[in-house]
Design an enzyme around this catalytic site. Structure first.
Site, PDB file in Angstrom:
ATOM      1  N   ASP A 103      -3.714  -8.663   9.003  1.00 61.24           N
ATOM      2  CA  ASP A 103      -2.541  -8.352   9.810  1.00 61.24           C
ATOM      3  C   ASP A 103      -2.576  -6.897  10.274  1.00 61.24           C
ATOM      4  O   ASP A 103      -1.939  -6.537  11.269  1.00 61.24           O
ATOM      5  CB  ASP A 103      -1.242  -8.671   9.066  1.00 61.24           C
ATOM      6  CG  ASP A 103      -1.134  -8.000   7.705  1.00 61.24           C
ATOM      7  OD1 ASP A 103      -2.110  -7.381   7.250  1.00 61.24           O
ATOM      8  OD2 ASP A 103      -0.061  -8.117   7.068  1.00 61.24           O
TER       9      ASP A 103
ATOM     10  N   CYS B  94       0.822  -1.197   0.000  1.00 64.27           N
ATOM     11  CA  CYS B  94       0.000   0.000   0.000  1.00 64.27           C
ATOM     12  C   CYS B  94       0.862   1.256   0.000  1.00 64.27           C
ATOM     13  O   CYS B  94       2.089   1.208   0.030  1.00 64.27           O
ATOM     14  CB  CYS B  94      -0.896   0.025   1.248  1.00 64.27           C
ATOM     15  SG  CYS B  94      -1.784  -1.503   1.542  1.00 64.27           S
TER      16      CYS B  94
END
Length: 635
Positions: free
Chosen positions: A100, A2
């Site tokens: 996560d 990201c």
């Protein structure tokens, strides 16, 4: 994988400009094309661009806890998140997702700043805790994922995954940092923690920042370092067996994804080792299905696809190879835009192409990066140790004046094979280990930078030299062993500044996640315990790694001469890029900076084009600096 951004008012009383935050976030759209969200509250704004890999359905960010008093933006992957999740559940934490990201969130709530010590993975994240009125930023152990930041004159603190995100603020000065310019022409990149601009910084690997409302002090703090505590000697066969299991475990730990996953396969030792472990070879059995990608060149001198094909055939991978024109030089402006600051590693071009190829077939690719740094695989380690061996036999009182004089008298012969470049060798022997190693890795040596820069610019440096970067790291090195010391220096400079930067920007340009199992921090810590004699022996780098891989890879894969991702740079700059060289190096843009000595620039161009000297490294570095100036001026 990201892109993350954030704005924090250190005074704690101003509203955040939503449009400014949106511009920051969209500047990194390529890092996460799947989703993009913003979160704002008083004095804080966070943005996130998402490339969905794990928990595709519910892993959206910015992520808030149930009480909505803790907000997180996170870039990376945590490979032990299932174990941490179980531990956190046992402590009473309730999870709403399988991501996560939520594990990192609850790890912060449970353990505060120490949460980073529990994480195994690649990451850069920012977490805002309204209860404590603090913003916490952290970057992973070796710097796989990037983080840039700046404290603006207004008191706003801004951060992001790429330099371009924080440079969306006009308030951030575009003034060049003279020390960063000196560093760039020495190393080919700007080492952490500086960037090319004043007041813009990289968060160094294994470091974190804790900011509190009302306190404008930005003080990065190191939370991890690589230690070279050599373990007691054991039989080599035992070390080989354990090493293979360690490689296999590191690779296996990074193979989880809810999207297509594959690997880069160059045909070298490290990428081939990763593919062999991915294929799951054990006791002669191989599980099919691994997707592999490699790039070749139409010039046999630079092409290594035959070696990649050997490994692909042995492990029955779904192999994709692409041959590119050796004159694939049309990416200069593209690279300047991707890297945001000057970056002179010309292998960025084939790296960009292999990421482009891989993204057509997978969303996640495993890479072999890290093997050379962990196991002393680069030729420069061998040269450095040979020179150090000579140094250690001659007292310093004799060595420095003797070899220094020989170096000054011997003619320069960069065109000749290395064995005949006695001037360089004499000069290196006259230096100490750190000076010698810096001299060996410098793209432009001290004497050439002195000629390159104008008198005014050299005055602006106020005595600063690029070797100061290595000197500072050497003072903190947790080892006295010469080979371990230069490995440590590479972990602090070359690895994050060049290798990992190159792969991150090239992969993110194509929205591809790249994982590096040989840089798993637990694996690095294990490799650092191995005796230096098992890494470099008899002039053979990666000795113990290659021995352990002999049952798994062909002999000629492991013991052939290493080429790397080479391109015909000297020929490009005399041939198809001849006019571009002259336009860039002798054009007004470079001259107007006041940094360069115009007469020396003319000399570089004239000698290279005449074929009387090879100045390709200097000219390419100058061209990429010019491209950076051109792109940043139009940003």
């Amino acid at each position: 994988m990201c892109g993350i951004v954030g704005i924090f008012d250190t005074q704690g009383n101003r509203e955040i400009d939503r449009e400014a935050l949106r511009r920051m976030n969209e500047s990194q759209h390529h890092r996460g094309p799947d989703e993009g969200e913003l979160y704002l509250e008083k004095a804080l704004g966070m943005g996130h661009r998402r490339l969905s890999v794990i928990d595709v359905a519910t892993g959206q960010q910015p992520f808030l806890n149930a009480a909505r008093d803790v907000a997180l933006v996170f870039n990376g992957e945590i490979y032990n998140y299932r174990l941490l999740r179980d531990e956190l559940v046992a402590l009473g934490h309730v999870f709403r997702t399988k991501s996560d990201t939520e594990v990192v969130m609850n790890a912060w709530i449970a353990w505060g700043e120490d949460c980073v010590r529990r994480l195994r993975g690649m990451f850069a994240f920012g977490v805002w805790d309204r209860r404590k009125q603090t913003l916490f930023l952290a970057r992973d152990h070796v710097g796989v994922k990037p983080m840039f930041y700046s404290l603006l004159p207004s008191g706003l603190f801004v951060f992001g995954s790429e330099l371009k995100s924080i440079m969306t603020f006009p308030e951030l000065s575009r003034k060049l940092n003279p020390r960063a310019v000196e560093d760039y022409f020495a190393y080919g990149y700007v080492p952490e923690p500086n960037t090319i601009f004043h007041n813009a910084y990289k968060l160094s690997p294994g470091h974190a920042i804790l900011l509190k409302v009302g306190d404008r002090a930005v003080q990065p703090k190191r939370w991890w370092d690589l230690s070279f505590n050599v373990a007691p000697a054991r039989p080599e066969a035992d070390v080989e067996a354990e090493l293979i299991e360690r490689v296999r475990e590191a690779v296996k730990s990074q193979m989880e994804a809810e999207v297509p996953l594959g690997a880069f396969l160059s045909g070298g030792v490290d990428s081939s080792a990763v593919v062999a472990m991915m294929a799951g070879e054990r006791d002669g059995t191989v599980s099919e299905g691994v997707t592999t990608c490699s790039i070749g060149f139409d010039d046999p001198e630079f092409d290594e696809t035959q070696y990649a094909m050997q490994v692909a055939q042995r492990y029955r991978t779904h192999h994709h190879a692409q041959i590119v024109d050796k004159d694939d030089y049309g990416l200069i402006d593209t690279l300047a835009h991707l890297y945001d600051e000057p970056f002179a590693d010309s292998s960025a071009i084939p790296t960009y192409r292999v990421c482009q190829l891989a993204r057509r077939h997978v969303t996640v690719a495993l890479s072999g990066d890290g093997g050379d740094e962990n196991f002393a695989g680069y030729r420069r380690y061998r040269f450095a140790m040979a020179e150090h061996s000579v140094r250690s036999k001659v007292p310093e009182a004799i060595r420095k004046p003797l070899f220094g004089t020989l170096g000054s008298l011997y003619p320069k012969a960069d065109w000749a094979p290395r064995v005949f470049r006695a001037k360089t060798t004499f000069e290196s022997i006259a230096r100490d280990l750190v000076e010698g190693y810096f001299h060996g890795v410098s793209r432009l040596p001290d004497r050439q930078r002195d000629l390159l820069f104008s008198d005014t610019f050299r005055s602006d440096l106020q005595g600063y030299r690029a070797i100061d970067v290595m000197r500072a790291h050497a003072k903190e090195a947790p080892t006295d062993d010469p080979l371990s010391l230069i490995q440590y220096l590479d972990f602090k400079t070359w690895l994050p500044g060049d290798i990992l930067t190159k792969v991150d920007r090239a992969s993110m340009a194509h929205s591809l996640e790249v994982r590096v199992p040989l840089l798993d921090h637990e694996f690095c810590e294990y490799a650092a315990t191995l005796p230096p004699s098992l890494k470099l022996r008899g002039g053979e780098g990666k000795y113990i790694l290659k021995k352990s891989l002999e049952p798994h890879l062909p002999h000629d894969i492991m013991y052939r001469a290493k080429k790397g991702f080479s391109i015909p740079l000297a020929a490009w700059l005399r041939g198809p890029l001849r006019d571009a060289v002259r336009e860039a190096v002798l054009g007004a843009r470079l001259v107007d900076t006041g940094i360069f000595n115009r007469r020396y620039l003319e000399k570089l161009v004239a000698e290279h084009h005449a074929g009387t000297a090879d100045h390709s490294v200097a000219l390419w570095s100058l061209m990429m600096f010019d491209a950076f100036l051109r792109v940043s001026a139009g940003a």
